[in-house]
Design a protein around this motif. Structure first.
Motif, PDB file in Angstrom:
ATOM      1  N   LYS A   1      45.585  18.290   6.826  1.00 38.27           N
ATOM      2  CA  LYS A   1      45.600  19.502   5.995  1.00 38.27           C
ATOM      3  C   LYS A   1      44.373  20.353   6.258  1.00 38.27           C
ATOM      4  N   ARG A   2      43.196  19.726   6.244  1.00 36.22           N
ATOM      5  CA  ARG A   2      41.948  20.482   6.391  1.00 36.22           C
ATOM      6  C   ARG A   2      41.777  21.041   7.791  1.00 36.22           C
ATOM      7  N   GLN A   3      42.198  20.294   8.798  1.00 35.59           N
ATOM      8  CA  GLN A   3      42.119  20.825  10.153  1.00 35.59           C
ATOM      9  C   GLN A   3      43.046  22.024  10.305  1.00 35.59           C
ATOM     10  N   SER A   4      44.210  21.960   9.712  1.00 32.76           N
ATOM     11  CA  SER A   4      45.158  23.069   9.773  1.00 32.76           C
ATOM     12  C   SER A   4      44.588  24.310   9.079  1.00 32.76           C
ATOM     13  N   GLU A   5      44.019  24.120   7.886  1.00 37.02           N
ATOM     14  CA  GLU A   5      43.431  25.246   7.150  1.00 37.02           C
ATOM     15  C   GLU A   5      42.279  25.876   7.927  1.00 37.02           C
ATOM     16  N   LEU A   6      41.426  25.036   8.477  1.00 38.70           N
ATOM     17  CA  LEU A   6      40.271  25.552   9.224  1.00 38.70           C
ATOM     18  C   LEU A   6      40.715  26.248  10.506  1.00 38.70           C
ATOM     19  N   ALA A   7      41.702  25.703  11.184  1.00 41.98           N
ATOM     20  CA  ALA A   7      42.208  26.324  12.414  1.00 41.98           C
ATOM     21  C   ALA A   7      42.709  27.739  12.145  1.00 41.98           C
ATOM     22  N   GLU A   8      43.311  27.956  10.975  1.00 42.49           N
ATOM     23  CA  GLU A   8      43.790  29.289  10.606  1.00 42.49           C
ATOM     24  C   GLU A   8      42.638  30.266  10.407  1.00 42.49           C
ATOM     25  N   CYS A   9      41.502  29.777   9.916  1.00 41.00           N
ATOM     26  CA  CYS A   9      40.345  30.641   9.625  1.00 41.00           C
ATOM     27  C   CYS A   9      39.543  30.993  10.881  1.00 41.00           C
TER      28      CYS A   9
ATOM     29  N   LEU B   1      37.899  13.389  16.847  1.00 36.77           N
ATOM     30  CA  LEU B   1      38.047  12.387  15.804  1.00 36.77           C
ATOM     31  C   LEU B   1      36.931  12.530  14.773  1.00 36.77           C
ATOM     32  N   GLU B   2      35.698  12.785  15.251  1.00 31.91           N
ATOM     33  CA  GLU B   2      34.567  12.979  14.334  1.00 31.91           C
ATOM     34  C   GLU B   2      34.788  14.186  13.426  1.00 31.91           C
ATOM     35  N   ASP B   3      35.311  15.273  13.978  1.00 36.63           N
ATOM     36  CA  ASP B   3      35.611  16.454  13.166  1.00 36.63           C
ATOM     37  C   ASP B   3      36.552  16.092  12.026  1.00 36.63           C
ATOM     38  N   GLY B   4      37.605  15.359  12.362  1.00 33.37           N
ATOM     39  CA  GLY B   4      38.584  14.964  11.367  1.00 33.37           C
ATOM     40  C   GLY B   4      37.988  14.090  10.281  1.00 33.37           C
ATOM     41  N   VAL B   5      37.123  13.161  10.669  1.00 32.64           N
ATOM     42  CA  VAL B   5      36.472  12.278   9.698  1.00 32.64           C
ATOM     43  C   VAL B   5      35.605  13.092   8.750  1.00 32.64           C
ATOM     44  N   ALA B   6      34.750  13.966   9.295  1.00 33.79           N
ATOM     45  CA  ALA B   6      33.840  14.754   8.451  1.00 33.79           C
ATOM     46  C   ALA B   6      34.612  15.665   7.500  1.00 33.79           C
ATOM     47  N   LEU B   7      35.691  16.266   7.981  1.00 31.66           N
ATOM     48  CA  LEU B   7      36.485  17.151   7.124  1.00 31.66           C
ATOM     49  C   LEU B   7      37.241  16.367   6.052  1.00 31.66           C
ATOM     50  N   ALA B   8      37.765  15.207   6.408  1.00 29.47           N
ATOM     51  CA  ALA B   8      38.533  14.406   5.451  1.00 29.47           C
ATOM     52  C   ALA B   8      37.642  13.786   4.386  1.00 29.47           C
ATOM     53  N   LEU B   9      36.422  13.425   4.738  1.00 33.64           N
ATOM     54  CA  LEU B   9      35.550  12.730   3.797  1.00 33.64           C
ATOM     55  C   LEU B   9      34.807  13.650   2.834  1.00 33.64           C
ATOM     56  N   SER B  10      34.784  14.943   3.100  1.00 31.40           N
ATOM     57  CA  SER B  10      33.975  15.820   2.251  1.00 31.40           C
ATOM     58  C   SER B  10      34.686  17.118   1.886  1.00 31.40           C
ATOM     59  N   ASP B  11      35.038  17.225   0.595  1.00 35.13           N
ATOM     60  CA  ASP B  11      35.575  18.494   0.087  1.00 35.13           C
ATOM     61  C   ASP B  11      34.536  19.597   0.264  1.00 35.13           C
ATOM     62  N   PHE B  12      33.276  19.246   0.026  1.00 34.49           N
ATOM     63  CA  PHE B  12      32.184  20.214   0.120  1.00 34.49           C
ATOM     64  C   PHE B  12      32.112  20.829   1.515  1.00 34.49           C
TER      65      PHE B  12
END
Length: 176
Positions: A14-22, A31-42
């Motif tokens: 979800k977060r990668q999709s939202e960020l890709a749109e922006c 994989l690291e990008d996905g981990v950091a995005l998934a672990l932190s709402d902030f």
């Protein structure tokens, strides 16, 4: 890595999709990008609001020694500040950007807990001192430099502020 945790995997997608749109470019998420995005709402929310920070996170990845540069980086962004309102905006934006870097590094285990807490304390101190110095200079320009009885310039002191001296700030309560 996140495939063993279905909820985190769903958040990553979800977060990668939202960020890709922006982002104004095509992005290959690691994989690291996905981990950091998934672990932190902030982190995710911050990057959605400031997608321009994405490239900087990858060109200059956060690390345990970032705190050494806070003062230098802050002086660069304060160089064009002309009034108090702008100062507060710049300080808040800088704080958020640095906290995203800290959270990103922590999520990817590039910093241990002690290093993370140290970075938070150094960030808080850097912001407080920069604000004090900028406002002191403004006051001196507007009302003159304060002096003691002997006529020597009197600096502005900050006697105490929360838990800063204890170097144990809570991540979400750092300087509001």
């Amino acid at each position: 890595m996140l495939s063993h945790f279905p909820l985190l995997e769903a958040l990553r997608i979800k977060r990668q999709s939202e960020l890709a749109e922006c982002l104004a470019q095509t992005v290959q998420f690691s994989l690291e990008d996905g981990v950091a995005l998934a672990l932190s709402d902030f982190v995710s929310e911050g990057l959605l609001q400031h997608p321009e920070w994405w490239n900087e996170l990858h060109q200059h990845p956060p690390c345990a020694t970032d705190a050494e540069y806070y003062q230098q980086w802050l002086q660069v962004v304060l160089a064009d500040v002309t009034d108090e309102t702008h100062l507060l905006q710049v300080l808040r934006l800088f704080r958020r950007k640095m906290m995203i870097r800290i959270s990103w590094a922590q999520s990817l285990k590039r910093c241990d807990t002690e290093q993370t807490l140290s970075q938070l304390s150094i960030l808080a101190e850097t912001l407080i001192i920069a604000a004090r110095d900028w406002l002191y200079d403004l006051c001196c320009r507007e009302w003159g430099t304060p002096t003691n009885r002997s006529g020597n310039p009197q600096p502005l002191f900050i006697l105490g502020m929360g838990k800063l001296g204890g170097e144990n700030l809570i991540f979400h309560r750092i300087l509001t």
